[in-house]
Every structure is written in structure tokens, then in C-alpha cells.
Design an enzyme around this catalytic site. Structure first.
Site, PDB file in Angstrom:
ATOM      1  CD  GLU A 154     -25.637  -8.048  57.624  1.00  0.00           C
ATOM      2  OE1 GLU A 154     -25.811  -7.970  56.394  1.00  0.00           O
ATOM      3  OE2 GLU A 154     -25.153  -7.137  58.297  1.00  0.00           O
ATOM      4  CB  THR A 207     -18.172  -3.772  57.187  1.00  0.00           C
ATOM      5  OG1 THR A 207     -19.113  -3.004  56.460  1.00  0.00           O
ATOM      6  CG2 THR A 207     -18.760  -4.123  58.539  1.00  0.00           C
TER       7      THR A 207
END
Lengths: 333, 333
Positions: A154, A207
């Protein structure tokens, strides 16, 4: 370690994690998409869905190190270089941790959902990869041990080692990330008959940028409203109270900002609620939106109506309807 | 209405709420002290304890209107004027709402806990008064209907119509005030073997001032930490997981400020945790502090040790040990 490769093959995919044994065979794993934040639970809540999800096919090779032979469904956007792909990087971290860098692996990654959709696309791929190698090595340790490696992925994918997508992708169901230091993951129950309607409007909301527009300072009174709602949502999940879940799913802090990046967000909410949605909000950092519904028919009517609306304003979309995924990743072949 | 008083007496305390019937008799009610905020749940969480609590003796008179004939345990600080006392004002609002201002009532209020202690002193009195009149009138409506009247009392007592003391005083147990507009109260479960040790250091911390020192603006990242913790605490209550309850009870937003008003707050925390407390924090706006413990012995050791410490620094204190009150107010005579 790398010259210590074992040539012997073990019939079962299940082999001891340590010792001089190798791993063999090929495994095909699915890992689910996830909805993080869940409206009022910014950065701490997430849940997994049964559809969509990514697939990894992992094959043991006789040459130490990881290769990526194929990626599909990514429109050529993801790197085949194993030093740059989140799946291989996570798997490599895991292999180092268990002292098995002697193993050779080839990975095929089949993206079954859009990248940058706010559906935990990188988490699904990473978790699929980690679950594949865990299963190949017969590592029966608690899946929670995979989390740090998934979070490494991530960090690489979106610049921040969050767990609110990887944890539900790994465990299934609803997950609370109570704390990062130390990492404290709580698995929450949920109503079995809750349907999730997901609509991905095909617009670009990276994001990293979606994080940057969030206000750094907020009013205490707004924070109190928000934590009353998250406490209500968590209570509703435990109490199997869909009404309470619905009325708790309000976000006065993040949604007002992030919704600006999503075409006709409030119009879509209005449509979904009119069709009987329990709640409606942004999935992760968007642009995907999701609604909870009490039955499959309502969920489908919501995705159809919203897709029609997006088409009318010249925006392509993908839609998905599923119940909440309770199992996390699974071997499918 | 007021000249329409009915002289007839009904043998039972239970009489119809409407109609021309009167109410009769005397009732003696206890209502519990409450711990609001519960560390990470500022303004939204509270729970009731079995000790201390306030008592109201309510007697039907034959002259319409409310009198207060006696108040004990208040060191003369509370008004006997029924227009200025929170108990009578709340009861009066209730009587207006049910159309029974024809009734005459006399109230005795027996304070069994210090005023301004952070233990929901005014809420306990108000709830005792409302439960007394509700019972006298045979009003079998859901106790939730009493909340607005109790909140009127809170508004008068501390300048803010909060529900985080009155709601647990009324219902017992743990209560979440998810929202004020509309009012949404959720009753939460709790471990049965959780003991609460309360220490009231006899210093003055008025609720109004304790509110004013709280920061109006906070950082989003701190709010996220806080709502991760409140979600963890609520999960722990549902899961009967005392460890999770303990590690979730952290407050990085309000406690750092309010603790400055409490003598040796961090020293007391250290002592309590060393003695085996599950958690430690400020009750309401202070100065009372409380600890959760897994058994009665530990709870008593905590109150004894902290009282000794306060004595050594020339501060008087009251201490209480009890399990969590599950019933709210009760008739005791």
C-alpha cells in the site's frame, strides 16, 4: 540463501515453512475489492465485497527470485518489473521475513477491476499474492501476520501504508483499524442480508491527490458529530440494525471535499436514496461510490439508474452488486 | 387547569395519565451517578454506576403546583425555589407536556454525592424527580420520553442541554448519544464483571468553565485517532473484551487540557494502572476520575491508594466502588 534452492518437489501445495523443503505447484487465488472509510469511518473502517476482485496465478519455478510473466486488465499501466510491482514487492518482503528467498516464483496478475477506482485495487492484488505464497508454503500462521507485508504494498501504491483496504481484503467482512502503532485490527460483524451496490464512474481521482485535498484542521464539534456516527455505525453492525447503520453513515468532514471530484455525487445520492438505499457514500477516496441496500433487486436498480445517469452525462462506468465478502482471499484453482 | 384539582385519592400509585383522576401517595426514588465522556467518547458516551446516586421523595399534595420542602447533602448550595431548581423545573416541563399541571407535588431532594463532581449530580437528581412523577402518574410510556425534560434540567444546570449524563442515569448501563438533532440514543452492552472505581478530589471544577477550556479546532489526524478509539471501545463493549476496552480508552484531545484542572492527574493514573486498572480517565468534566478494574478488590485498592495520595497533598476526597448500574432509577420506598 539463493544458491540453496531445493530441486525436490512436494506433491501437496502444503509444505513446512522452514527447513530445507521447497514448495511446488501452481496456485490461483482471488482476493476481494474493498470499500474503505465507509462514509463516517475515515481511515479506520473498511469492508470487503464478493465482486469485483483481483486474481493472482503463482507458479513455483526452479530459479530463485520473482518474475511477473503477465498482467491483464490493467491497460498496460502496471509494471512487470518485480522490483516495482506492489504484488511482487510484498511477496518478496514476506519471503525475506520467513527466510525463504531461495524460492523461485512466477506471478500472473489478472486485474478484474479498474485501477484508481477507490475499490482497493492494489490491496486486492497484493493480498492475492500474499495469500498465494502463504498457501504454497503451507504457512498456517494467523493471516494477521501478512498485514505488514500488504501494508508495504500500500505504501508503494499510494504513498501511505494504510490498512483500511488491505485488512478487509485479507480477513473479509468489516474491519476496524483501531490503531497503527501498535497495529490493532478488530473484525466486526455485519448483517448477512446487506447488499452493496458499487458504481465506478470512469474519471481520474488519484488516491494521493484525494488525500491532499482533505482539510488538516477541523472543528471539535464536527469531530464529535463524526465520532457519534462511527460509534453508531459500529453499534449497528453489532446489533444487526440496518436502520441504525443507515442513519449513522454520514460524513461531514471528508465527503464534502472529496465529493467535488466525483461527477454529480449529490445527484447520484439523491437517486440512490429515492430507490431505497440504506446509505450512500464514497468508496475509499473515490471516484467509486457505493450504496447499501436491503435486497439484491434494490441494489441492481440503484446501479442501473446511476449508470444510466452517468451515461447521459457522457461518463462511462462499471457497476457491481454483491453481498459482503466474509472470507477474504480464496484459492480458486 | 390549576383550579381543576381533584381531591379524590386513588389507592395505587398507578393512575391513568390523562383524564380527571389525580395521583396520590408518596414515592422515594433513587437515580444513579453517571460517568460521561468515558475517556475517548467526549460528548457522546456515558454510563451509570450503582454508587453514588441521588434520592428524591415526592409527595402528592392537594394544592396545585410544586414545592421543595427539603434539600439535604448540598451544603445549602441548591435553591429551594421551584422555579430555579433543576428537579422541579424538569418535573414542571413534564407535567405541562402531559397536561397535568393540576397536580400538587412536594419534593425532598437528598443529595448523596458532591455537587460539581463530574459525576452527573444534577442529572441524577433530575432523573430521580422525573422517574418519581412518571411512576406516581402511572405513565408507562418508554423512559426515552423523559429525556427531553431531563435535558431541560441539564441546560439549566450547566448551560448546555447535554444527554450524556441524563441518558445513562435514565436507562442505566452504557449509552451512546449518536445524534442530538434528531435525538438518537443507543443502549450498549457491557461486561458484567467490570468494576468502576471513582475518586472525587475535593477541588472546584465548574462544568461551564471545563467546557470553555476545550480547544475549538483540532487536527484531522488527532480526530481520526480518537474515532478509531471510540469505535474500539464500542466494539469492546459488544465483544465483552475488557482488554480491547482498556486499550481503546485513550483521549488525546480533551484529557490533555482538562487534566490540568485535576491535582496530580497523571500521577493518579500511573498509580491506578500499576495497581491493575483496565483504564483510567476523567469522569465528565472532572474533577472526579475513574478507573475500570476486573474485580472489586482491585477497584478498592485503587480508591484507597489514590485517596491516600490526595490526603498526602492535603486534598480531601470521596471514593466509590461499584459495578455498572443496569437499571437506571428505581423506587426504594
Amino acid at each position: 540463501m539463493e544458491n540453496n534452492i531445493q530441486e525436490e518437489k512436494i506433491p501437496s501445495a502444503i509444505s513446512p515453512l522452514s527447513g530445507n523443503q521447497g514448495a511446488s505447484g501452481t496456485i490461483h487465488v482471488f482476493a476481494p475489492a474493498t470499500v474503505a472509510n465507509v462514509v463516517c469511518g475515515f481511515d479506520v473502517l473498511g469492508f470487503a465485497v464478493n465482486e469485483p476482485g483481483d486474481e493472482v496465478i503463482m507458479r513455483v519455478t526452479n530459479k530463485p527470485g520473482i518474475t511477473i510473466s503477465k498482467i491483464t486488465g490493467d491497460d498496460g499501466r502496471l509494471p512487470l518489473d518485480p522490483a516495482k510491482n506492489t504484488v511482487s514487492v510484498s511477496v518478496q518482503h514476506y519471503l525475506q521475513s520467513v527466510g525463504r528467498t531461495d524460492i523461485g516464483l512466477d506471478i500472473e496478475l489478472h486485474k478484474k477491476m479498474p485501477i484508481g477506482s477507490g475499490l482497493g485495487s492494489s490491496s486486492a492484488s497484493t493480498v492475492a499474492g500474499l495469500f498465494a505464497i502463504k498457501t504454497l508454503l503451507g504457512d498456517d500462521a494467523d493471516p494477521v501476520n501478512l498485514l505488514p507485508f500488504a501494508m508495504k504494498g500500500e505504501e508503494m501504491a499510494c504513498g501511505h501504508g494504510h490498512a483500511d483496504n488491505v485488512a478487509p481484503a485479507l480477513f473479509g467482512g468489516f474491519v476496524l483499524v483501531r490503531s497503527y502503532e501498535p497495529l490493532d485490527i478488530i473484525r466486526l460483524p455485519h448483517p448477512k442480508d446487506l447488499y452493496c451496490a458499487i458504481i465506478f464512474p470512469d474519471v481520474d481521482v488519484p488516491t494521493r491527490e484525494a488525500r491532499q485535498i482533505i482539510r488538516k484542521n477541523i472543528q471539535m464539534k464536527d469531530a464529535v458529530t463524526q465520532w457519534g456516527n462511527i460509534a453508531g455505525l459500529v453499534s449497528g453492525l453489532f446489533m444487526n440494525d440496518i436502520d441504525l447503520i443507515g442513519r449513522s453513515m454520514k460524513d461531514i468532514l471528508v465527503e464534502p471535499v472529496r465529493s467535488m471530484l466525483i461527477p454529480d455525487f449529490y445527484k447520484m445520492r439523491e437517486m440512490a436514496m429515492e430507490l431505497g438505499a440504506v446509505s450512500f457514500g464514497i468508496s475509499g477516496s473515490g471516484p467509486s461510490v457505493f450504496a447499501f441496500a436491503r435486497d439484491e433487486g434494490t441494489a441492481h436498480r440503484i446501479t442501473q439508474k446511476l449508470q444510466q445517469h452517468l451515461t447521459a452525462i457522457n461518463i462511462g462506468s462499471n457497476t457491481y452488486v454483491s453481498t459482503i465478502n466474509d472470507k477474504g482471499p480464496k484459492v480458486i484453482g
